[in-house]
Design an enzyme around this catalytic site. Structure first.
Site, PDB file in Angstrom:
ATOM      1  N   GLU A 165      18.782 -40.534  37.548  1.00  0.00           N
ATOM      2  CA  GLU A 165      20.105 -40.562  38.193  1.00  0.00           C
ATOM      3  C   GLU A 165      20.766 -41.925  38.069  1.00  0.00           C
ATOM      4  O   GLU A 165      21.986 -42.038  38.111  1.00  0.00           O
ATOM      5  CB  GLU A 165      19.987 -40.190  39.682  1.00  0.00           C
ATOM      6  CG  GLU A 165      20.082 -38.700  39.924  1.00  0.00           C
ATOM      7  CD  GLU A 165      20.393 -38.317  41.354  1.00  0.00           C
ATOM      8  OE1 GLU A 165      20.176 -39.127  42.277  1.00  0.00           O
ATOM      9  OE2 GLU A 165      20.844 -37.177  41.575  1.00  0.00           O
ATOM     10  N   HIS A 186      -5.132 -35.020  27.623  1.00  0.00           N
ATOM     11  CA  HIS A 186      -5.444 -33.721  27.014  1.00  0.00           C
ATOM     12  C   HIS A 186      -4.188 -32.886  26.802  1.00  0.00           C
ATOM     13  O   HIS A 186      -4.266 -31.684  26.636  1.00  0.00           O
ATOM     14  CB  HIS A 186      -6.454 -32.968  27.885  1.00  0.00           C
ATOM     15  CG  HIS A 186      -7.709 -33.760  28.094  1.00  0.00           C
ATOM     16  ND1 HIS A 186      -8.809 -33.653  27.277  1.00  0.00           N
ATOM     17  CD2 HIS A 186      -8.006 -34.731  29.011  1.00  0.00           C
ATOM     18  CE1 HIS A 186      -9.749 -34.497  27.691  1.00  0.00           C
ATOM     19  NE2 HIS A 186      -9.286 -35.165  28.737  1.00  0.00           N
ATOM     20  N   LYS A 214      27.914 -28.763  41.493  1.00  0.00           N
ATOM     21  CA  LYS A 214      28.116 -28.427  42.909  1.00  0.00           C
ATOM     22  C   LYS A 214      29.423 -27.664  43.077  1.00  0.00           C
ATOM     23  O   LYS A 214      29.517 -26.702  43.835  1.00  0.00           O
ATOM     24  CB  LYS A 214      28.170 -29.715  43.757  1.00  0.00           C
ATOM     25  CG  LYS A 214      26.835 -30.414  43.910  1.00  0.00           C
ATOM     26  CD  LYS A 214      26.984 -31.603  44.851  1.00  0.00           C
ATOM     27  CE  LYS A 214      25.755 -32.486  44.824  1.00  0.00           C
ATOM     28  NZ  LYS A 214      25.932 -33.734  45.547  1.00  0.00           N
TER      29      LYS A 214
HETATM   30  O1  PA5 Z   1      19.825 -40.381  44.994  1.00  0.00           O
HETATM   31  C1  PA5 Z   1      20.730 -39.659  45.342  1.00  0.00           C
HETATM   32  O2  PA5 Z   1      21.820 -40.109  45.702  1.00  0.00           O
HETATM   33  C2  PA5 Z   1      20.541 -38.163  45.408  1.00  0.00           C
HETATM   34  O3  PA5 Z   1      19.401 -37.745  44.769  1.00  0.00           O
HETATM   35  C3  PA5 Z   1      20.488 -37.700  46.860  1.00  0.00           C
HETATM   36  O4  PA5 Z   1      19.433 -38.338  47.512  1.00  0.00           O
HETATM   37  C4  PA5 Z   1      20.338 -36.195  46.968  1.00  0.00           C
HETATM   38  O5  PA5 Z   1      21.348 -35.557  46.257  1.00  0.00           O
HETATM   39  C5  PA5 Z   1      20.394 -35.752  48.422  1.00  0.00           C
HETATM   40  O6  PA5 Z   1      21.586 -36.154  48.993  1.00  0.00           O
HETATM   41  P1  PA5 Z   1      21.773 -36.331  50.543  1.00  0.00           P
HETATM   42  O7  PA5 Z   1      20.805 -37.355  51.020  1.00  0.00           O
HETATM   43  O8  PA5 Z   1      23.198 -36.756  50.713  1.00  0.00           O
HETATM   44  O9  PA5 Z   1      21.512 -35.006  51.183  1.00  0.00           O
END
Ligand code: PA5
Length: 416
Positions: free
Chosen positions: A266, A292, A407
């Site tokens: 990310e 393996h 989303k």
């Molecule tokens: O690192 C990030 O920003 C994302 O992976 C969020 O942690 C994830 O989408 C969950 O979001 P939230 O904490 O707003 O529910």
């Protein structure tokens, strides 16, 4: 103690190294990224005070239930799995409502009695569909009204100040802990996000932060050139060598590997302002199991990977392979009398040597023991490395615009 070693040639001039230190320092000073300051925050004391007041033992709380996903769950899972052998977890169980998989949900419900459970809803944004759906389900399943004492006594929220969840918590008078605005989900494990559940399980969260703080301080004292050089090497060669394999020797690294994949994926997979697409693809594998499976691809497959080995010097568990000779399989007797730890670590060394012989970039992180201090240090190591890679790749490490489209489409599907 953590020892790190680079086994590949890399070069960066002094100016490049100095600029990298400056860039991360500027992120900290400007408040662009807040995770640098988490080791010094007073959240640990606030959580200790909360736990004393609430008196979890007297209330018979045996299940710590984390409701969250991505950065709101992966870090806690990673640290718990790395440290589980060190603690009885205060006699408690850690349960995650994370994926919206109906089979997992029904598994989770087995033996989950509401009166013995403390539910921590974690969402930075406050409105993630998986997390809110789980909470709705749990409220209905346990017949808990949101204006009841049962709700106030068995739930806590962790979120951003002023998020919709923060407002909900205030109205419902549920305990709320805040995530600093400038700490992104995937960088948040050393905030209340990880500290509250981990403390409830009896882990030494002060030692965790001390380990993270030690590396952070050393970095900003400009004593971590190896880390800078590693990031520089990855970014410089990202076009020809875009994959980074984390080869962790020990099954307790499985969830850490998943945390690293999220952090790296990310943070570094981005479209730059000039429209070019960049990234370093994270792959997490476990030694010796994946010798393996994945090793063949590493050794003879495309030369598009760098590798980091993680090795633990002392698992604090001496289990010996007995001196028994099995008929027709005498060729394996060379290991008799040695411990499983010796075998695992020798496999790590041998595999690393074989990778080096192929001319593949490989480095090693050697941890003394799996304890809170070292795990905190390792978490900070990967967070700093990610920020450095982001700097050298020229991307915004801290946003994730790419996940928004899916989303939106999901919403439209349910609106149809
Ligand atoms: O690192 C990030 O920003 C994302 O992976 C969020 O942690 C994830 O989408 C969950 O979001 P939230 O904490 O707003 O529910």
């Amino acid at each position: 103690m953590i020892k790190r070693e680079l086994c590949f040639e890399t070069q960066a001039d002094e100016m490049t190294i100095a600029e990298a230190y400056d860039a991360l320092f500027a992120e900290m000073e400007s408040g662009k990224a807040g995770y640098y300051l988490l080791p010094e925050s007073d959240m640990v004391s606030r959580i200790d005070a909360f736990i004393d007041t609430y008196d979890f033992d007297a209330r018979g709380i045996r299940n710590i239930v984390v409701i969250g996903i991505g950065g709101s769950s992966l870090g806690t899972r990673a640290i718990d799995t790395l440290l589980r052998h060190t603690s009885s977890r205060n006699g408690r169980r850690l349960v995650f409502f994370e994926n919206v998989d109906p089979l997992e949900i029904s598994d989770n419900l087995a033996d989950l009695r509401f009166e013995e459970s403390f539910f921590i809803m974690i969402s930075k944004s406050g409105s993630t569909i998986e997390t809110t759906s789980h909470v709705k389900f749990l409220l209905a399943h346990f017949e808990v009204s949101i204006d009841s004492e049962r709700f106030r006594e068995h739930f806590a929220f962790i979120t951003d100040a002023d998020s919709p969840l923060d407002q909900f918590g205030k109205d419902a008078e549920v305990p709320v802990f805040h995530i600093p605005h400038n700490v992104g989900g995937r960088f948040s494990v050393l905030s209340a996000v990880g500290l509250l559940p981990l403390r409830l399980l009896g882990y030494d969260t002060r030692a965790l932060l001390a380990g993270a703080g030690a590396l952070k301080n050393s970095f900003f004292e400009r004593k971590e050139d190896l880390l800078v050089l590693k990031a520089h090497h990855y970014a410089k060669h990202h076009k020809e060598v875009p994959i980074n394999v984390l080869f962790s020797y020990g099954s307790s690294f499985r969830d850490f590997n998943a945390w690293y994949v999220q952090l790296w994926g990310e943070s570094l997979g981005k479209k730059r302002s000039d429209g070019t697409h960049v990234g370093l693809t994270p792959v997490g594998i476990i030694g010796s199991i994946d010798q393996h499976s994945f090793l063949q691809l590493l050794i003879e497959g495309p030369r598009d990977k760098t590798v980091t080995m993680i090795k633990v010097d002392d698992f604090e568990k001496e289990i010996e392979i007995p001196d028994i000779s099995l008929p027709h399989i005498e060729k394996t007797d060379y290991i008799n009398g040695h411990t499983f730890q010796e075998l695992l670590n020798a496999q790590c060394d041998a595999t690393m040597e074989s990778i080096m012989q192929q001319g593949i970039s490989v480095d090693e992180i050697e941890m003394g023991r799996l304890d809170e201090y070292n795990v905190g240090y390792l978490i900070m190591y990967y967070e700093l490395l990610t920020s450095l890679c982001g700097h050298f790749l020229g991307v915004n490490t801290y946003d994730q615009p790419g996940v928004e489209l899916g989303k939106q489409i999901l919403k439209e599907k349910f609106a149809r």
